[in-house]
Design a protein around this motif. Structure first.
Motif, PDB file in Angstrom:
ATOM      1  N   GLY A 158       0.810  -1.212   0.000  1.00  0.00           N
ATOM      2  CA  GLY A 158       0.000   0.000   0.000  1.00  0.00           C
ATOM      3  C   GLY A 158       0.842   1.261   0.000  1.00  0.00           C
ATOM      4  O   GLY A 158       0.550   2.223  -0.713  1.00  0.00           O
ATOM      5  N   ALA A 159       1.920   1.258   0.779  1.00  0.00           N
ATOM      6  CA  ALA A 159       2.821   2.408   0.807  1.00  0.00           C
ATOM      7  C   ALA A 159       3.476   2.621  -0.554  1.00  0.00           C
ATOM      8  O   ALA A 159       3.590   3.757  -1.029  1.00  0.00           O
ATOM      9  N   VAL A 160       3.894   1.536  -1.189  1.00  0.00           N
ATOM     10  CA  VAL A 160       4.496   1.643  -2.523  1.00  0.00           C
ATOM     11  C   VAL A 160       3.475   2.183  -3.521  1.00  0.00           C
ATOM     12  O   VAL A 160       3.779   3.064  -4.334  1.00  0.00           O
ATOM     13  N   ALA A 161       2.249   1.687  -3.466  1.00  0.00           N
ATOM     14  CA  ALA A 161       1.199   2.158  -4.382  1.00  0.00           C
ATOM     15  C   ALA A 161       0.930   3.645  -4.188  1.00  0.00           C
ATOM     16  O   ALA A 161       0.791   4.395  -5.160  1.00  0.00           O
ATOM     17  N   ILE A 162       0.877   4.085  -2.932  1.00  0.00           N
ATOM     18  CA  ILE A 162       0.637   5.510  -2.652  1.00  0.00           C
ATOM     19  C   ILE A 162       1.757   6.370  -3.215  1.00  0.00           C
ATOM     20  O   ILE A 162       1.509   7.394  -3.854  1.00  0.00           O
ATOM     21  N   ILE A 163       3.009   5.954  -3.016  1.00  0.00           N
ATOM     22  CA  ILE A 163       4.119   6.771  -3.503  1.00  0.00           C
ATOM     23  C   ILE A 163       4.175   6.786  -5.020  1.00  0.00           C
ATOM     24  O   ILE A 163       4.545   7.787  -5.626  1.00  0.00           O
ATOM     25  N   VAL A 164       3.778   5.687  -5.671  1.00  0.00           N
ATOM     26  CA  VAL A 164       3.725   5.663  -7.136  1.00  0.00           C
ATOM     27  C   VAL A 164       2.708   6.687  -7.627  1.00  0.00           C
ATOM     28  O   VAL A 164       2.977   7.455  -8.566  1.00  0.00           O
ATOM     29  N   VAL A 165       1.544   6.736  -6.999  1.00  0.00           N
ATOM     30  CA  VAL A 165       0.522   7.708  -7.385  1.00  0.00           C
ATOM     31  C   VAL A 165       1.028   9.129  -7.154  1.00  0.00           C
ATOM     32  O   VAL A 165       0.886  10.000  -8.018  1.00  0.00           O
ATOM     33  N   ILE A 166       1.632   9.381  -5.993  1.00  0.00           N
ATOM     34  CA  ILE A 166       2.147  10.721  -5.691  1.00  0.00           C
ATOM     35  C   ILE A 166       3.223  11.126  -6.691  1.00  0.00           C
ATOM     36  O   ILE A 166       3.213  12.248  -7.202  1.00  0.00           O
ATOM     37  N   PHE A 167       4.166  10.221  -6.984  1.00  0.00           N
ATOM     38  CA  PHE A 167       5.214  10.540  -7.957  1.00  0.00           C
ATOM     39  C   PHE A 167       4.618  10.828  -9.325  1.00  0.00           C
ATOM     40  O   PHE A 167       5.102  11.700 -10.052  1.00  0.00           O
ATOM     41  N   THR A 168       3.566  10.110  -9.700  1.00  0.00           N
ATOM     42  CA  THR A 168       2.922  10.333 -10.992  1.00  0.00           C
ATOM     43  C   THR A 168       2.251  11.696 -11.022  1.00  0.00           C
ATOM     44  O   THR A 168       2.401  12.452 -11.988  1.00  0.00           O
ATOM     45  N   VAL A 169       1.533  12.040  -9.967  1.00  0.00           N
ATOM     46  CA  VAL A 169       0.832  13.324  -9.903  1.00  0.00           C
ATOM     47  C   VAL A 169       1.829  14.485  -9.901  1.00  0.00           C
ATOM     48  O   VAL A 169       1.651  15.485 -10.601  1.00  0.00           O
ATOM     49  N   VAL A 170       2.887  14.351  -9.114  1.00  0.00           N
ATOM     50  CA  VAL A 170       3.883  15.415  -9.000  1.00  0.00           C
ATOM     51  C   VAL A 170       4.768  15.483 -10.247  1.00  0.00           C
ATOM     52  O   VAL A 170       5.337  16.522 -10.558  1.00  0.00           O
ATOM     53  N   GLY A 171       4.878  14.384 -10.955  1.00  0.00           N
ATOM     54  CA  GLY A 171       5.683  14.368 -12.176  1.00  0.00           C
ATOM     55  C   GLY A 171       7.132  13.986 -11.950  1.00  0.00           C
ATOM     56  O   GLY A 171       8.000  14.401 -12.714  1.00  0.00           O
ATOM     57  N   VAL A 172       7.395  13.200 -10.918  1.00  0.00           N
ATOM     58  CA  VAL A 172       8.764  12.760 -10.660  1.00  0.00           C
ATOM     59  C   VAL A 172       9.140  11.719 -11.706  1.00  0.00           C
ATOM     60  O   VAL A 172       8.396  10.778 -11.970  1.00  0.00           O
ATOM     61  N   ARG A 173      10.266  11.892 -12.320  1.00  0.00           N
ATOM     62  CA  ARG A 173      10.746  10.965 -13.341  1.00  0.00           C
ATOM     63  C   ARG A 173      12.022  10.293 -12.857  1.00  0.00           C
ATOM     64  O   ARG A 173      12.879  10.925 -12.243  1.00  0.00           O
ATOM     65  N   ARG A 174      12.136   9.027 -13.148  1.00  0.00           N
ATOM     66  CA  ARG A 174      13.343   8.280 -12.798  1.00  0.00           C
ATOM     67  C   ARG A 174      14.464   8.722 -13.716  1.00  0.00           C
ATOM     68  O   ARG A 174      14.303   8.772 -14.918  1.00  0.00           O
ATOM     69  N   THR A 175      15.588   9.030 -13.110  1.00  0.00           N
ATOM     70  CA  THR A 175      16.746   9.372 -13.931  1.00  0.00           C
ATOM     71  C   THR A 175      17.389   8.080 -14.419  1.00  0.00           C
ATOM     72  O   THR A 175      17.503   7.115 -13.669  1.00  0.00           O
ATOM     73  N   PRO A 176      17.789   8.049 -15.677  1.00  0.00           N
ATOM     74  CA  PRO A 176      18.398   6.818 -16.186  1.00  0.00           C
ATOM     75  C   PRO A 176      19.704   6.527 -15.453  1.00  0.00           C
ATOM     76  O   PRO A 176      20.486   7.420 -15.168  1.00  0.00           O
TER      77      PRO A 176
END
Length: 138
Positions: free
Chosen positions: A50-68
């Protein structure tokens, strides 16, 4: 305007709140973690997922992108060692701090082990591997 003091106070409050939540969920309890790792009680796995799912949603909303980044030969053995240490000690490197604060003094051994492990990792990397330290800063 943010001052150093305000940021420090915010970090302290956030850290205390996180420690309170993590402790009350059970992530600071060795028995609970052991039950999670041995699949005796899925409750902790659900909390973690659940914590991982929440952070995935937050990162998506905020627009955090993984750096290669580059994956090198030390990633898989390092992940296995990290997971093994977590399972044996009953927590990732932050959990023993919560355990000590909760009065579980054997967690001091885990903290010492984390420190020795970090030193050994730096030494072995410098002497034998010379792997890219990336953002981890070995």
């Amino acid at each position: 305007m943010r001052t150093r003091g305000a940021v420090l106070v915010a970090n302290i409050i956030t850290g205390l709140a996180l420690g309170f939540v993590v402790t009350n969920i059970g992530f600071g309890d060795y028995t609970e973690l052991n039950r999670m790792f041995t699949f005796q009680d899925p409750r902790m796995l659900y909390a973690f997922a659940g914590a991982v799912a929440i952070i995935v949603v937050i990162f998506t909303v905020v627009g955090v992108r993984r750096t290669p980044g580059r994956i090198h030969g030390g990633v898989i053995p390092g992940a296995v060692l990290f997971g093994t240490g977590w399972a044996i000690s009953g927590g990732c490197p932050a959990i023993p701090i919560i355990q000590v604060a909760s009065g579980y003094l054997p967690a001091l051994i885990t903290i010492a082990g984390v420190m020795v492990g970090m030193w050994l990792c730096r030494w072995a990397n410098a002497r034998f591997f010379q792997l890219d330290r990336g953002s981890c800063g070995l």
